[in-house]
Design an enzyme around this catalytic site. Structure first.
Site, PDB file in Angstrom:
ATOM      1  N   SER A 149      -8.529 -70.301  14.122  1.00  0.00           N
ATOM      2  CA  SER A 149      -7.547 -70.677  15.147  1.00  0.00           C
ATOM      3  C   SER A 149      -7.519 -72.173  15.423  1.00  0.00           C
ATOM      4  O   SER A 149      -8.555 -72.848  15.378  1.00  0.00           O
ATOM      5  CB  SER A 149      -7.907 -69.948  16.439  1.00  0.00           C
ATOM      6  OG  SER A 149      -7.251 -70.529  17.542  1.00  0.00           O
TER       7      SER A 149
ATOM      8  N   GLU B 125      -7.443 -73.299  18.220  1.00  0.00           N
ATOM      9  CA  GLU B 125      -8.329 -73.499  19.381  1.00  0.00           C
ATOM     10  C   GLU B 125      -9.636 -74.180  18.972  1.00  0.00           C
ATOM     11  O   GLU B 125     -10.304 -74.777  19.805  1.00  0.00           O
ATOM     12  CB  GLU B 125      -8.656 -72.155  20.032  1.00  0.00           C
ATOM     13  CG  GLU B 125      -7.679 -71.709  21.089  1.00  0.00           C
ATOM     14  CD  GLU B 125      -7.687 -72.602  22.323  1.00  0.00           C
ATOM     15  OE1 GLU B 125      -6.600 -73.086  22.688  1.00  0.00           O
ATOM     16  OE2 GLU B 125      -8.752 -72.839  22.913  1.00  0.00           O
TER      17      GLU B 125
ATOM     18  N   TYR C 291     -14.052 -68.727  23.535  1.00  0.00           N
ATOM     19  CA  TYR C 291     -13.261 -68.205  22.418  1.00  0.00           C
ATOM     20  C   TYR C 291     -13.247 -69.211  21.263  1.00  0.00           C
ATOM     21  O   TYR C 291     -13.477 -68.846  20.097  1.00  0.00           O
ATOM     22  CB  TYR C 291     -11.829 -67.903  22.885  1.00  0.00           C
ATOM     23  CG  TYR C 291     -10.854 -67.628  21.769  1.00  0.00           C
ATOM     24  CD1 TYR C 291     -10.753 -66.362  21.200  1.00  0.00           C
ATOM     25  CD2 TYR C 291     -10.023 -68.643  21.271  1.00  0.00           C
ATOM     26  CE1 TYR C 291      -9.858 -66.114  20.164  1.00  0.00           C
ATOM     27  CE2 TYR C 291      -9.133 -68.400  20.245  1.00  0.00           C
ATOM     28  CZ  TYR C 291      -9.045 -67.129  19.693  1.00  0.00           C
ATOM     29  OH  TYR C 291      -8.172 -66.893  18.670  1.00  0.00           O
TER      30      TYR C 291
END
Ligand code: NDP
Ligand code: GDR
Length: 337
Positions: free
Chosen positions: A131, A133, A154
């Site tokens: 991701s 992220e 996460y």
């Protein structure tokens, strides 16, 4: 004989689009579903086949990414050509409330799956859903060479999954790849992610069912793409001769405020009349700006995004208005778009 694939997270947004794509390509698709006290297969109900159906090509299995033994048994029994690890606790805000659970499922879960492939001794290609992220506070534009600086449990868990995938590739010669996907959305997006929260609220406000929308940080900038196009990139990565890692993004970004404006305007509404701030939706540490550079995916996979975020906002608003109209008319609401 067509190929076989196992998808973890088959009941999620991406899992459902990927299952459809692989079925159209002639695959037999096995999906890992976690047990729930209520139905959690709404996104794949339209392609579901009863166990009694002869020659069915979508087969669901109960298991969980926290259960390593179940993963080994499943992989040994199925010996799929391809495994797509899309299962995760995927909500960034929730990961601050449930950090250890997120690390277990989203982080360790990826290594359990890699280890299960190795333990089963099967010749399987593995896709890991990495991701944007992971880039966190690294300034945009981000590409495959940008150093990671995650800003949430996460994000940290995804960095673990990313490096585990690289490590199993290097250590055991597995065909394992990371798709570093930037935000991608659709009418099937979970209702608590920002785009869908907005487009669903637009439909409800338009219908007179809601008069306020509480939001967090409107300044965050995201590169939102269209999920059906992104699952195509996942598949392309596993068709190459060599395993590698790729950023998948549109390269065009907007702020949450701009997305609000586009979505409300698509329904003839003014967002400022309805949106209010609630700190509940802020994160302890935020990712300010993600804008991807997908040059490598374009060059090596021939992948090019078509839908950019303003059009995506319109697609999602229209779908939510149609779904709500159908619901209010008492019709069965299908989410097969
Ligand atoms: P969703 O949240 O829509 O789907 C997540 C899936 O994982 C669901 O099927 C969910 O099951 C399943 N799952 C959750 N916990 C477990 C568990 N313990 N064991 C097995 N399965 C579990 O995510 P998306 O479809 O949006 O994303 C797919 C993947 O891609 C995720 O890994 C996500 O982190 C990653 N990603 C997503 C991006 C995006 O913008 N969408 C961008 C980059 C990466 P259930 O339906 O029962 O909840
Ligand atoms: P993100 O997506 O955290 O980027 O993770 P999300 O849609 O949750 O948030 C995007 C940005 O919007 C801001 N925001 C709000 N977010 C939510 N959910 N609800 C609100 O009310 C709200 N108000 C403002 C957030 O602060 C954030 O900056 C998604 C997930 O799909 C991950 O699994 C995936 O890895 C990444 O995208 C890429």
């Amino acid at each position: 004989m067509g190929k076989t694939a196992l998808i973890t997270g088959v009941t999620g947004q991406d899992g459902s689009y990927l299952a459809e794509l692989l079925l159209t390509k002639g695959y037999t698709v096995h999906g890992l579903v976690r047990r729930s006290s209520s139905f959690n297969t709404e996104r794949i109900d339209h392609i579901y086949e009863e166990p009694q159906e002869p020659g069915r090509r979508l087969v669901l299995h109960h298991a969980d990414l926290s259960d390593g033994v179940a993963l080994v048994n499943l992989l040994r029994d199925l010996a799929p050509d391809e495994v797509y690890n899309l299962g995760a606790q995927s909500h960034v805000r929730v990961s601050f409330d449930a950090p250890l659970y997120t690390a277990d499922v989203t982080g360790l879960g990826s290594m359990r799956l890699l280890e299960a492939v190795r333990a089963a001794g099967i010749d399987t290609r593995i896709y890991q859903a990495s991701s944007s992220e992971m880039f966190g506070s690294a300034p945009p534009p981000q590409n495959e060479r940008t150093p990671f600086h995650p800003r949430s449990p996460y994000g940290c868990a995804k960095v673990f999954g990313y490096w585990s995938t690289v490590n199993y590739r290097e250590a055991y010669d597995l065909f394992a790849v990371n798709g570093i996907l930037f935000n991608h959305e659709s009418p099937r997006r979970g209702e608590t992610f920002v785009t869908r929260k907005i487009t669903r609220a637009v439909a409800r406000i338009r219908a007179g069912l809601q008069d306020r929308l509480y939001m967090g940080n409107l300044d965050a900038i995201r590169d939102w793409g269209y999920a059906p196009e992104y699952v195509e990139a996942m598949w392309l990565m596993l068709q190459r001769d060599v395993p590698d890692d790729y950023v998948v993004a549109t390269g065009e970004a907007g702020s949450v405020r701009q997305f609000l404006d586009a979505a409300f305007t698509a329904a003839g509404l003014d967002w400022a009349e309805y949106v209010r701030f609630d700190p509940k939706y802020e994160r302890p540490s935020e990712v300010d700006a993600l804008i991807g550079d997908a040059t490598k995916a374009g060059d090596l996979l021939g992948w090019k995004p078509q839908v950019k975020w303003p059009e995506l906002a319109r697609i999602m608003v229209e779908a939510d208005i149609d779904a709500l109209d159908a619901e209010l008319a008492g019709a069965t609401v299908r989410i097969d778009r």
